[in-house]
Design a protein around this motif. Structure first.
Motif, PDB file in Angstrom:
ATOM      1  N   SER A 136       0.846 -37.560  50.335  1.00 37.76           N
ATOM      2  CA  SER A 136      -0.105 -36.870  49.461  1.00 37.76           C
ATOM      3  C   SER A 136       0.556 -35.658  48.810  1.00 37.76           C
ATOM      4  O   SER A 136       1.466 -35.053  49.373  1.00 37.76           O
ATOM      5  CB  SER A 136      -1.343 -36.433  50.245  1.00 37.76           C
ATOM      6  N   VAL A 137       0.075 -35.322  47.616  1.00 45.81           N
ATOM      7  CA  VAL A 137       0.524 -34.145  46.888  1.00 45.81           C
ATOM      8  C   VAL A 137      -0.706 -33.340  46.503  1.00 45.81           C
ATOM      9  O   VAL A 137      -1.617 -33.866  45.854  1.00 45.81           O
ATOM     10  CB  VAL A 137       1.323 -34.524  45.623  1.00 45.81           C
ATOM     11  N   GLU A 138      -0.754 -32.084  46.947  1.00 42.84           N
ATOM     12  CA  GLU A 138      -1.907 -31.204  46.695  1.00 42.84           C
ATOM     13  C   GLU A 138      -3.214 -31.865  47.131  1.00 42.84           C
ATOM     14  O   GLU A 138      -4.235 -31.790  46.450  1.00 42.84           O
ATOM     15  CB  GLU A 138      -1.968 -30.811  45.219  1.00 42.84           C
ATOM     16  N   GLY A 139      -3.147 -32.554  48.279  1.00 45.40           N
ATOM     17  CA  GLY A 139      -4.346 -33.159  48.850  1.00 45.40           C
ATOM     18  C   GLY A 139      -4.691 -34.527  48.323  1.00 45.40           C
ATOM     19  O   GLY A 139      -5.603 -35.182  48.845  1.00 45.40           O
ATOM     20  N   GLN A 140      -4.012 -34.997  47.305  1.00 47.19           N
ATOM     21  CA  GLN A 140      -4.294 -36.305  46.725  1.00 47.19           C
ATOM     22  C   GLN A 140      -3.267 -37.324  47.198  1.00 47.19           C
ATOM     23  O   GLN A 140      -2.058 -37.109  47.061  1.00 47.19           O
ATOM     24  CB  GLN A 140      -4.273 -36.228  45.196  1.00 47.19           C
TER      25      GLN A 140
END
Length: 218
Positions: A136-140
């Motif tokens: 995930s990146v920045e929660g996504q």
């Protein structure tokens, strides 16, 4: 061109190729061949008294090749490690691969365990033998890691902080090694560094392709 000239040029060519090839085993073979051709050249031109130096070259090459062969035979691997050698570490000599794997440890992880955290300076390399991890990146969530894949090779190659978070999605079996230990090992084994960097680059490229396919299918 005389036969002696051809033999002399053959010695030079074999030694040159031995310096250029990346394979240590092939390099030893070429040096041994150069020594054998040198023996033939010396005997042809100057008789048996000048054969000592080429003989020593052949002896040194044979000793190195025998040592390498014995080290390869002595190296032992678990079933998970054998799959790792056949996958992301393919092409690295077994003796060197054994030393490389000894820089890390095999561990078991549970669902929710964080392997890599985005922005954190600690760098580690993982190999996922079983289970699954989510990226995930920045929660996504942007992708996933499956058995047989390396995790964290981007930060190892770039010597930079991770740009994504990786967490286990289920109970998993992993090999884990700190980036500092791997860096020290590769500095001391330059012949392995090129092969490993190639393996890590291929692994990262394949995961990027898989991620792009997921985005297109999505």
């Amino acid at each position: 061109m005389s036969g002696s000239q051809l033999l002399f040029q053959a010695v030079f060519a074999l030694l040159l190729f031995a310096l250029l090839v990346r394979s240590e085993r092939l390099g030893h073979l070429l040096i041994g061949l150069a020594g054998a051709v040198g023996l033939a050249y010396g005997a042809r031109e100057h008789g048996p008294l000048v054969l000592l130096a080429p003989f020593l070259v052949v002896l040194v090459a044979a000793t190195q090749a025998a040592s390498r062969y014995l080290a390869e035979r002595k190296a032992r691997f678990t079933a998970d490690e054998e799959r790792m050698l056949a996958g992301p570490l393919n092409g690295i000599p077994r003796a060197h691969a054994r030393l490389f794997l000894d820089q890390g440890d095999w561990i078991d992880g549970d669902a929710g365990d964080t392997l890599i955290e985005e922005g954190k300076p600690e760098r580690r390399l993982f190999y996922l033998a079983s289970g699954r991890a989510e990226v995930s990146v920045e929660g996504q969530q942007v992708g996933s890691c499956l058995p047989g894949q390396l995790v964290g090779e981007g930060a190892i190659l770039a010597d930079d902080v991770p740009t994504a978070t990786v967490r286990l999605a289920c109970r998993s079996r992993l090999w884990s090694a700190p980036g500092e230990a791997l860096g020290s090992y590769l500095e001391a084994h330059d012949d392995v560094r090129h092969a490993l960097e190639h393996c890590l680059t291929l692994s990262l490229r394949e995961k990027l392709k898989a991620s792009n396919r997921e985005e297109v299918d999505g």
